[in-house]
Design a protein around this motif. Sequence first.
Motif, mmCIF file in Angstrom:
data_model
loop_
_atom_site.group_PDB
_atom_site.id
_atom_site.type_symbol
_atom_site.label_atom_id
_atom_site.label_comp_id
_atom_site.label_asym_id
_atom_site.label_seq_id
_atom_site.Cartn_x
_atom_site.Cartn_y
_atom_site.Cartn_z
ATOM 1 N N ALA A 258 -75.815 21.262 34.715
ATOM 2 C CA ALA A 258 -77.138 20.820 34.264
ATOM 3 C C ALA A 258 -77.201 19.321 33.987
ATOM 4 C CB ALA A 258 -77.565 21.605 33.019
ATOM 5 N N ARG A 259 -76.499 18.547 34.809
ATOM 6 C CA ARG A 259 -76.460 17.097 34.609
ATOM 7 C C ARG A 259 -76.351 16.409 35.961
ATOM 8 N NH1 ARG A 259 -75.148 13.347 30.576
ATOM 9 N NH2 ARG A 259 -73.953 11.523 31.276
ATOM 10 N N LEU A 260 -77.142 15.373 36.160
ATOM 11 C CA LEU A 260 -77.013 14.596 37.387
ATOM 12 C C LEU A 260 -75.638 13.922 37.418
ATOM 13 C CD1 LEU A 260 -80.549 12.956 37.681
ATOM 14 C CD2 LEU A 260 -79.541 14.664 39.198
ATOM 15 N N PRO A 261 -74.962 13.953 38.563
ATOM 16 C CA PRO A 261 -73.591 13.426 38.644
ATOM 17 C C PRO A 261 -73.555 11.911 38.832
ATOM 18 C CG PRO A 261 -74.237 14.329 40.755
ATOM 19 C CD PRO A 261 -75.387 14.604 39.808
ATOM 20 N N HIS A 262 -74.254 11.211 37.950
ATOM 21 C CA HIS A 262 -74.343 9.753 38.041
ATOM 22 C C HIS A 262 -74.364 9.162 36.633
ATOM 23 C CE1 HIS A 262 -75.242 10.133 42.331
ATOM 24 N NE2 HIS A 262 -76.114 11.059 42.001
ATOM 25 N N ASP A 263 -73.898 7.939 36.529
ATOM 26 C CA ASP A 263 -73.877 7.252 35.238
ATOM 27 C C ASP A 263 -75.286 6.837 34.816
ATOM 28 O OD1 ASP A 263 -71.128 7.452 35.169
ATOM 29 O OD2 ASP A 263 -70.823 5.481 36.112
ATOM 30 N N ASP A 264 -75.400 6.536 33.534
ATOM 31 C CA ASP A 264 -76.662 6.012 33.016
ATOM 32 C C ASP A 264 -77.039 4.741 33.768
ATOM 33 O OD1 ASP A 264 -76.195 8.020 31.208
ATOM 34 O OD2 ASP A 264 -76.186 6.727 29.428
#
Length: 239
Positions: A109-115
């Motif tokens: 449930a998280r995009l695989p990219h940094d802030d």
Amino acid sequence: MNKSVKPEFDQYAENYTDLHRASIRTSGEDPAFFAAYKAGYMASWLGDNARVKPVSILDFGCGVGNAIAHLRKAFPAASLHGADLSGESIRLAGQSHACEATFRTIENARLPHDDASFDIVMAACVFHHIPPVERAHWMSEIRRVLKPGGHVFIFEHNMLNPLTLKTVRDCPFDEDAILLPRSELLGLTRRAEFDGVRCRYIVFFPHLLSFLRPLEPAMGWIPLGAQYVVHGIASQARV
């Protein structure tokens, strides 16, 4: 986009383009037309400067990567990226478009990219597949990975258009679709700390009436387009 079940689009990935083509046949257009339309819309909105700058773009819910070639044409200098919950779709996207973009599977449930990784995030007809209770979370994720001042463009089906409703009913991979009224998507975007949020209706004329399409930029306020797009700018400082 519920992480607890196998992504339903895995079963459609191999035949996705053919299924999409069949579902939109009444428009007289190919899936490529709609992908190019969206990429061109964003480029027109952002202006010539965005075309020549090395901006970073994320296609959220990229599927098998059908938008990538059109994003490359609209943004020649961009760094292109795709993310999707469907691992099979990401595999096929990588096979077809690895030279043009990087692709990553969404997990936990998280995009695989940094802030603050991207200048632009596009979501093309993705949110109607997200359960309503999860939509605010994914909008927040989009905001998280956007740089301050970055742009989000969210394209969705217009539930006021009868031909759009027929297309959704006839499309096998839209069986789970819960269409969003314009007001819901505007509210989600504003609550996720985007500024200057506004909406335009798009795609008014089928191929048979394509000679009228030059009128469309002046028609965005009319709620008859097949789709609509919500645009927002990531606030400079998060609360």
